[in-house]
Design a protein around this motif. Structure first.
Motif, PDB file in Angstrom:
ATOM      1  N   TYR A 174       0.855  -1.150  -0.003  1.00 33.06           N
ATOM      2  CA  TYR A 174       0.102   0.018  -0.055  1.00 33.06           C
ATOM      3  C   TYR A 174       0.870   1.123   0.068  1.00 33.06           C
ATOM      4  CZ  TYR A 174      -4.385   2.835   0.871  1.00 33.06           C
ATOM      5  OH  TYR A 174      -5.535   3.472   0.953  1.00 33.06           O
ATOM      6  N   ILE A 175       1.092   1.928  -1.195  1.00 30.55           N
ATOM      7  CA  ILE A 175       1.885   3.253  -1.311  1.00 30.55           C
ATOM      8  C   ILE A 175       0.999   4.203  -0.776  1.00 30.55           C
ATOM      9  CG2 ILE A 175       2.862   4.580  -2.806  1.00 30.55           C
ATOM     10  CD1 ILE A 175       3.540   2.506  -4.909  1.00 30.55           C
ATOM     11  N   LEU A 176       1.315   4.839   0.351  1.00 23.60           N
ATOM     12  CA  LEU A 176       0.597   5.975   0.991  1.00 23.60           C
ATOM     13  C   LEU A 176       0.881   7.287   0.085  1.00 23.60           C
ATOM     14  CD1 LEU A 176      -1.481   5.465   3.264  1.00 23.60           C
ATOM     15  CD2 LEU A 176       0.519   6.550   4.786  1.00 23.60           C
ATOM     16  N   ILE A 177      -0.182   7.715  -0.290  1.00 18.57           N
ATOM     17  CA  ILE A 177       0.033   9.186  -1.105  1.00 18.57           C
ATOM     18  C   ILE A 177      -0.839  10.174  -0.350  1.00 18.57           C
ATOM     19  CG2 ILE A 177      -0.238   9.988  -3.193  1.00 18.57           C
ATOM     20  CD1 ILE A 177      -0.193   7.233  -4.319  1.00 18.57           C
ATOM     21  N   ILE A 228       2.959  -0.692   4.251  1.00 26.00           N
ATOM     22  CA  ILE A 228       2.809   0.447   4.041  1.00 26.00           C
ATOM     23  C   ILE A 228       4.125   1.209   3.637  1.00 26.00           C
ATOM     24  CG2 ILE A 228       2.268   2.797   5.297  1.00 26.00           C
ATOM     25  CD1 ILE A 228       0.615   1.091   7.336  1.00 26.00           C
ATOM     26  N   ILE A 229       3.974   1.765   2.461  1.00 26.76           N
ATOM     27  CA  ILE A 229       5.172   2.313   1.960  1.00 26.76           C
ATOM     28  C   ILE A 229       4.873   3.943   1.443  1.00 26.76           C
ATOM     29  CG2 ILE A 229       6.670   2.159  -0.259  1.00 26.76           C
ATOM     30  CD1 ILE A 229       5.298  -0.800  -0.671  1.00 26.76           C
ATOM     31  N   PRO A 230       5.406   4.792   2.103  1.00 24.24           N
ATOM     32  CA  PRO A 230       5.303   6.241   1.873  1.00 24.24           C
ATOM     33  C   PRO A 230       5.851   6.392   0.757  1.00 24.24           C
ATOM     34  CG  PRO A 230       6.133   5.844   4.269  1.00 24.24           C
ATOM     35  CD  PRO A 230       6.325   4.738   3.421  1.00 24.24           C
ATOM     36  N   PHE A 231       4.875   7.275  -0.083  1.00 25.71           N
ATOM     37  CA  PHE A 231       5.507   7.792  -1.363  1.00 25.71           C
ATOM     38  C   PHE A 231       6.548   8.584  -1.257  1.00 25.71           C
ATOM     39  CE2 PHE A 231       5.167  10.635  -5.061  1.00 25.71           C
ATOM     40  CZ  PHE A 231       5.051   9.674  -5.972  1.00 25.71           C
ATOM     41  N   ASN A 232       7.362   8.660  -2.246  1.00 23.97           N
ATOM     42  CA  ASN A 232       8.591   9.084  -2.337  1.00 23.97           C
ATOM     43  C   ASN A 232       8.422  10.106  -3.430  1.00 23.97           C
ATOM     44  OD1 ASN A 232      10.340   7.993  -0.374  1.00 23.97           O
ATOM     45  ND2 ASN A 232      11.088   6.338  -1.898  1.00 23.97           N
ATOM     46  N   ARG A 256      27.483   8.732 -14.997  1.00 22.66           N
ATOM     47  CA  ARG A 256      26.288   8.125 -14.493  1.00 22.66           C
ATOM     48  C   ARG A 256      26.212   7.631 -13.258  1.00 22.66           C
ATOM     49  NH1 ARG A 256      26.298   5.704 -19.856  1.00 22.66           N
ATOM     50  NH2 ARG A 256      26.710   3.699 -18.813  1.00 22.66           N
ATOM     51  N   ASN A 257      27.225   6.945 -12.805  1.00 17.42           N
ATOM     52  CA  ASN A 257      27.491   6.111 -11.522  1.00 17.42           C
ATOM     53  C   ASN A 257      27.668   6.856 -10.178  1.00 17.42           C
ATOM     54  OD1 ASN A 257      27.055   3.760 -12.871  1.00 17.42           O
ATOM     55  ND2 ASN A 257      29.205   3.163 -12.487  1.00 17.42           N
ATOM     56  N   SER A 258      28.040   8.247 -10.601  1.00 16.61           N
ATOM     57  CA  SER A 258      28.179   9.114  -9.680  1.00 16.61           C
ATOM     58  C   SER A 258      27.278  10.108  -9.556  1.00 16.61           C
ATOM     59  CB  SER A 258      29.596   9.706  -9.739  1.00 16.61           C
ATOM     60  OG  SER A 258      29.834  10.473 -10.797  1.00 16.61           O
ATOM     61  N   ALA A 259      26.142   9.950 -10.319  1.00 15.30           N
ATOM     62  CA  ALA A 259      25.069  11.160 -10.698  1.00 15.30           C
ATOM     63  C   ALA A 259      24.135  11.295  -9.503  1.00 15.30           C
ATOM     64  CB  ALA A 259      24.244  10.689 -11.452  1.00 15.30           C
ATOM     65  N   ARG A 260      23.757  12.507  -9.378  1.00 11.87           N
ATOM     66  CA  ARG A 260      23.071  12.983  -7.999  1.00 11.87           C
ATOM     67  C   ARG A 260      21.866  12.183  -7.991  1.00 11.87           C
ATOM     68  NH1 ARG A 260      18.186  15.404  -9.466  1.00 11.87           N
ATOM     69  NH2 ARG A 260      17.963  16.357 -11.675  1.00 11.87           N
ATOM     70  N   PRO A 261      21.299  11.785  -6.756  1.00 16.24           N
ATOM     71  CA  PRO A 261      20.186  10.921  -6.087  1.00 16.24           C
ATOM     72  C   PRO A 261      19.096  11.216  -7.167  1.00 16.24           C
ATOM     73  CG  PRO A 261      21.044  11.672  -4.290  1.00 16.24           C
ATOM     74  CD  PRO A 261      21.737  12.512  -5.419  1.00 16.24           C
ATOM     75  N   ASP A 262      18.390  10.222  -7.601  1.00 16.74           N
ATOM     76  CA  ASP A 262      16.922  10.359  -8.396  1.00 16.74           C
ATOM     77  C   ASP A 262      16.013   9.562  -7.340  1.00 16.74           C
ATOM     78  OD1 ASP A 262      15.958   9.535 -11.471  1.00 16.74           O
ATOM     79  OD2 ASP A 262      14.927  10.010 -10.004  1.00 16.74           O
ATOM     80  N   ARG A 263      15.085  10.244  -6.998  1.00 15.05           N
ATOM     81  CA  ARG A 263      14.266   9.690  -6.069  1.00 15.05           C
ATOM     82  C   ARG A 263      12.764   9.354  -6.591  1.00 15.05           C
ATOM     83  NH1 ARG A 263      15.933  10.540  -0.772  1.00 15.05           N
ATOM     84  NH2 ARG A 263      18.112  11.916  -0.670  1.00 15.05           N
ATOM     85  N   SER A 264      12.762   9.066  -7.844  1.00  9.50           N
ATOM     86  CA  SER A 264      11.518   8.561  -8.436  1.00  9.50           C
ATOM     87  C   SER A 264      10.963   7.335  -7.626  1.00  9.50           C
ATOM     88  CB  SER A 264      11.535   8.259  -9.781  1.00  9.50           C
ATOM     89  OG  SER A 264      12.018   9.293 -10.397  1.00  9.50           O
ATOM     90  N   GLN A 265       9.666   7.183  -7.752  1.00 11.68           N
ATOM     91  CA  GLN A 265       9.117   6.195  -6.743  1.00 11.68           C
ATOM     92  C   GLN A 265       9.428   4.941  -7.500  1.00 11.68           C
ATOM     93  OE1 GLN A 265       7.534   6.438  -3.762  1.00 11.68           O
ATOM     94  NE2 GLN A 265       6.903   4.259  -3.758  1.00 11.68           N
ATOM     95  N   GLY A 266       9.284   4.694  -8.797  1.00  6.52           N
ATOM     96  CA  GLY A 266       9.344   3.522  -9.307  1.00  6.52           C
ATOM     97  C   GLY A 266       7.797   2.761  -8.888  1.00  6.52           C
ATOM     98  N   LYS A 267       7.883   1.441  -8.739  1.00  8.24           N
ATOM     99  CA  LYS A 267       6.817   0.572  -8.288  1.00  8.24           C
ATOM    100  C   LYS A 267       6.494   0.781  -6.844  1.00  8.24           C
ATOM    101  CE  LYS A 267       6.895  -3.179 -11.572  1.00  8.24           C
ATOM    102  NZ  LYS A 267       7.176  -4.894 -11.667  1.00  8.24           N
ATOM    103  N   GLY A 268       7.353   0.980  -6.114  1.00 11.46           N
ATOM    104  CA  GLY A 268       6.997   1.381  -4.654  1.00 11.46           C
ATOM    105  C   GLY A 268       6.982  -0.206  -3.945  1.00 11.46           C
ATOM    106  N   LYS A 269       7.485  -1.338  -4.838  1.00  9.70           N
ATOM    107  CA  LYS A 269       7.415  -2.416  -4.195  1.00  9.70           C
ATOM    108  C   LYS A 269       8.609  -2.956  -3.531  1.00  9.70           C
ATOM    109  CE  LYS A 269       4.479  -4.425  -8.014  1.00  9.70           C
ATOM    110  NZ  LYS A 269       4.467  -5.372  -8.841  1.00  9.70           N
TER     111      LYS A 269
END
Length: 367
Positions: free
Chosen positions: A258-261, A287-291, A352-365
């Motif tokens: 359950y991704i909590l939005i 319970i998965i808080p949305f990023n 690329r390997n040292s790129a800044r963080p990317d905080r997209s949710q993706g599946k949230g699984k």
């Protein structure tokens, strides 16, 4: 480069390999020997199989091959999470994630498709669309590749793709994972997550034993239709009926993710509806808080809402766990590393390997 048309033995179960070798006039026990070389010793060269005759090794070279996956790129998090990007023989790419757990154990999240057709609005993988299904060998080879970095204690089919949209190949991959001559995992250590393909859920339970996780994310059809288009085909009433009919072994529960939005599915009313929805099901709620990320209209729930939501479930006798996010300083959610590398030339891999963080949710699984 011409594609190798020899038969890939990684796509065979023990029974199929036995039949293949019998067609070459070989004894039945040879299949177990070859299987153990491939999976117990992770060997992909027939010449290294020292208990096979030179004649048999030569014949196998002519007719068969043993595929493998080698990471094209990896990202490592400060918390020990490792993300793998694998390039397949046709040039497509998939991802897997190695997640450190307590007591020096590790869980591996693997993919079952290139892309995904489900179109869940919170999932980055869905933006690629479905390209194709993975073969059993491509599914199992993700585990073989990760084993090079150390033991893998648990496997979750929660990466790119909808596992039940590739049911036949996924079932065969599970059989290979479970075979004593294969990777010898207990079904208790393997979990499959689905967006809710009801007919395939029923078929899965008949064909193979595996822990089931359901990506739920809403307590009304109106909201779930918005988040997950699959709900328009299999609404909540049908999905819950399928969950009640799913064969569970003793002491096992269905996990509901359950991704909590914020202001979408995190209200007190949602918590009450969730308790009612799961009544009579041996359930555990993750319970998965949305990023939050810039490409999404959705927002993360407040800490107060998370606590109230979880507290209501606990107060009403439910198992409810807040899932800790891992790998947030790397592209750990489904599809992120693929997305980054798809738009970046190979020469920029170190950048690329040292790129800044990317905080997209993706599946949230899995994270």
């Amino acid at each position: 480069m011409d594609q190798d048309t020899r038969i890939d033995l990684k796509n065979f179960t023990l029974e199929e390999l036995t039949e293949f070798l019998a067609g070459m006039g070989k004894e039945r026990f040879r299949a177990g020997q070859v299987m153990r070389w491939m999976y117990h010793r992770l060997v992909d060269d027939f010449d290294a199989m020292s208990d096979l005759s030179k004649v048999l090794r030569a014949e196998l070279h002519q007719r068969a091959r043993i595929s493998r996956l080698t990471p094209e790129a990896t990202e490592d998090s400060r918390d020990g999470t490792r993300k793998y990007l694998f390039r397949l023989e046709d040039g497509e790419t998939i991802e897997s994630v190695r997640i450190p757990m307590d007591d020096n154990r590790a869980t591996l999240c693997i993919s079952t498709q290139v892309g995904c057709a489900m179109g869940c609005v919170f999932c980055h993988t869905g933006s690629f669309g479905l390209v194709r299904n993975l073969t059993p060998g491509e599914i199992v080879n993700q585990v073989c590749a990760a084993l090079a970095d150390g033991p893998v204690n648990n496997i979750v089919l929660m990466g790119m793709g909808e596992p039940l949209h590739n049911l036949d190949n996924v079932v065969k991959a599970l059989q290979i994972l479970y075979m004593p001559q294969g990777l010898d995992y207990s079904p208790r250590k393997v979990t499959l997550s689905t967006a809710g393909l009801v007919p395939q859920m029923q078929e899965l339970g008949k064909r193979v034993r595996v822990n089931l996780a359901v990506s739920l994310n809403a307590t009304t059809d109106e909201v779930r239709n918005r988040l997950m288009p699959v709900n328009q085909r299999y609404p909540l009433q049908q999905l819950m009926a399928a969950c009640r009919q799913y064969p569970l072994h003793a002491k096992k529960r269905i996990t509901f993710e359950y991704i909590l939005i914020r202001d979408v599915n995190d209200s007190d009313q949602d918590a009450r509806r969730l308790v009612k929805l799961l009544h009579g099901i041996k359930a555990k709620v993750n319970i998965i808080p949305f990023n939050e990320h810039s490409a999404s209209e959705f927002r993360a729930p407040t800490e107060e809402r998370i606590s109230r939501f979880q507290g209501y479930l606990l107060d009403h006798g439910m198992v409810a766990i807040r899932r800790a996010s891992k790998g947030q300083d790397i592209s750990a959610a489904c599809g992120q590393l693929k997305g980054k590398l798809t738009v970046s030339p190979p020469a920029q891999e170190s950048e690329r390997n040292s790129a800044r963080p990317d905080r997209s949710q993706g599946k949230g699984k899995h994270l």
